[in-house]
Design a protein around this motif. Structure first.
Motif, PDB file in Angstrom:
ATOM      1  N   TYR A   5       0.838  -1.198   0.000  1.00 22.46           N
ATOM      2  CA  TYR A   5       0.000   0.000   0.000  1.00 22.46           C
ATOM      3  C   TYR A   5       0.875   1.250   0.000  1.00 22.46           C
ATOM      4  O   TYR A   5       1.862   1.345   0.721  1.00 22.46           O
ATOM      5  N   SER A  20       1.156   5.692  -0.336  1.00 22.09           N
ATOM      6  CA  SER A  20       0.502   6.990  -0.201  1.00 22.09           C
ATOM      7  C   SER A  20       1.164   7.958  -1.172  1.00 22.09           C
ATOM      8  O   SER A  20       2.313   7.755  -1.577  1.00 22.09           O
ATOM      9  N   SER A  40      -1.880  -0.947  -9.973  1.00 24.03           N
ATOM     10  CA  SER A  40      -2.104  -2.336  -9.555  1.00 24.03           C
ATOM     11  C   SER A  40      -2.453  -3.255 -10.721  1.00 24.03           C
ATOM     12  O   SER A  40      -2.469  -4.465 -10.577  1.00 24.03           O
ATOM     13  N   LYS A  57      -0.466  -0.390  -4.719  1.00 19.37           N
ATOM     14  CA  LYS A  57      -1.751   0.308  -4.849  1.00 19.37           C
ATOM     15  C   LYS A  57      -1.706   1.582  -4.009  1.00 19.37           C
ATOM     16  O   LYS A  57      -1.356   1.531  -2.822  1.00 19.37           O
ATOM     17  N   THR A 109      -3.449   4.111  -1.855  1.00 14.64           N
ATOM     18  CA  THR A 109      -4.727   4.061  -1.135  1.00 14.64           C
ATOM     19  C   THR A 109      -5.095   5.402  -0.500  1.00 14.64           C
ATOM     20  O   THR A 109      -6.250   5.600  -0.135  1.00 14.64           O
ATOM     21  N   VAL A 159      -8.994   7.637  -5.128  1.00 13.13           N
ATOM     22  CA  VAL A 159      -8.150   7.758  -3.938  1.00 13.13           C
ATOM     23  C   VAL A 159      -8.539   9.016  -3.148  1.00 13.13           C
ATOM     24  O   VAL A 159      -8.573  10.111  -3.715  1.00 13.13           O
ATOM     25  N   VAL A 202       0.374   1.279   5.217  1.00  9.46           N
ATOM     26  CA  VAL A 202       1.011   1.999   4.102  1.00  9.46           C
ATOM     27  C   VAL A 202       2.504   2.119   4.389  1.00  9.46           C
ATOM     28  O   VAL A 202       2.907   2.735   5.371  1.00  9.46           O
TER      29      VAL A 202
END
Ligand code: ATP
Length: 212
Positions: free
Chosen positions: A87, A89, A106, A112, A114, A131, A147
């Motif tokens: 994950y 940011s 992804s 990904k 998030t 997002v 994250v």
């Protein structure tokens, strides 16, 4: 993570996405085999290192033949895809940041985005590319513990103080798109991508090492 992957040294694993991308392009162009010297030239890793790396993948190049592109691709796809989802940011939802939020990482990768952060009131509270954009002032509160990676697309002069906060919050990896050279402790990995420098370097290579 698969057992197979655990046996690969860290430095080798780091080069894996680089090899993967190049081989995917080779495969798409119809090439079925590749020599370590060709690979070396393309990915800028010396061929002895490539041969050693590939021996970990169970790929033994044959003299005068090289490596089987399809075999390598299958191995890379399996190894990279099996890895758990990471994950990510994103800090700084400007032009570049917005493009990254819309880009579906992804689809081909195991990462990904998030959550995103910005200081601009008009962006905070909105959702871009699915997002949510949060207030950077609330970073410590709003950054989920799962994250582990941050992408920095903020103005260069705020890159270091934001990095310090990310590090204090436990971020392990930073992809820095600002031209700022940022300091992080040894426990954090930082990769710098300066698009202006990359473009300049491409132009330099075109001028001085023209392709046939
Ligand atoms: P824009 O077109 O939205 O102004 P830009 O891509 O041209 O952005 P920048 O000025 O580099 O360029 O800003 C990138 C983003 O970083 C912007 O969304 C801006 O609001 C945000 N930003 C600026 N300062 C900070 C900060 N201290 N913390 C987090 N984000 C910031």
């Amino acid at each position: 993570m698969s057992n197979e992957q655990l046996k690969i040294p860290q430095a080798t694993a780091k080069r894996l996405p680089l090899y993967y991308r190049f081989l995917k392009n080779l495969y798409a162009s119809g090439k079925q085999r590749v020599s370590s010297s060709e690979l070396s030239e393309a990915v800028k890793v010396d061929s002895a290192t490539i041969r050693r790396d590939f021996s970990y993948f169970g790929a033994l190049g044959k003299k005068g033949y090289g490596y089987n592109v399809q075999y390598l691709l299958t191995f890379f796809r399996k190894t990279l895809d099996q890895d758990e989802l990471t994950y990510v940011s994103l800090i700084g939802v400007g032009n570049l940041g917005t493009a990254f939020l819309h880009y579906n990482f992804s689809k081909n990768n195991n990462t990904k985005i998030t959550v995103a952060f910005d200081v601009d009131e008009t962006k905070i509270g909105t959702e871009i590319g699915g997002v949510p954009v949060r207030n950077l002032d609330d970073l410590e509160m709003e950054l989920p513990d799962d994250v582990t990676v941050a992408i920095l697309t903020v103005p260069a002069h705020v890159a270091q103080p934001i990095t310090d906060r990310l590090v204090a919050k436990g971020i392990k990896g930073i992809l820095n798109f600002t031209p700022a050279r940022i300091n992080v402790p040894d426990t954090v990995r930082i990769h710098h991508i300066d698009l202006a420098v990359e473009l300049q370097s491409l132009v330099y290579f075109l001028k001085h090492y023209p392709t046939e």
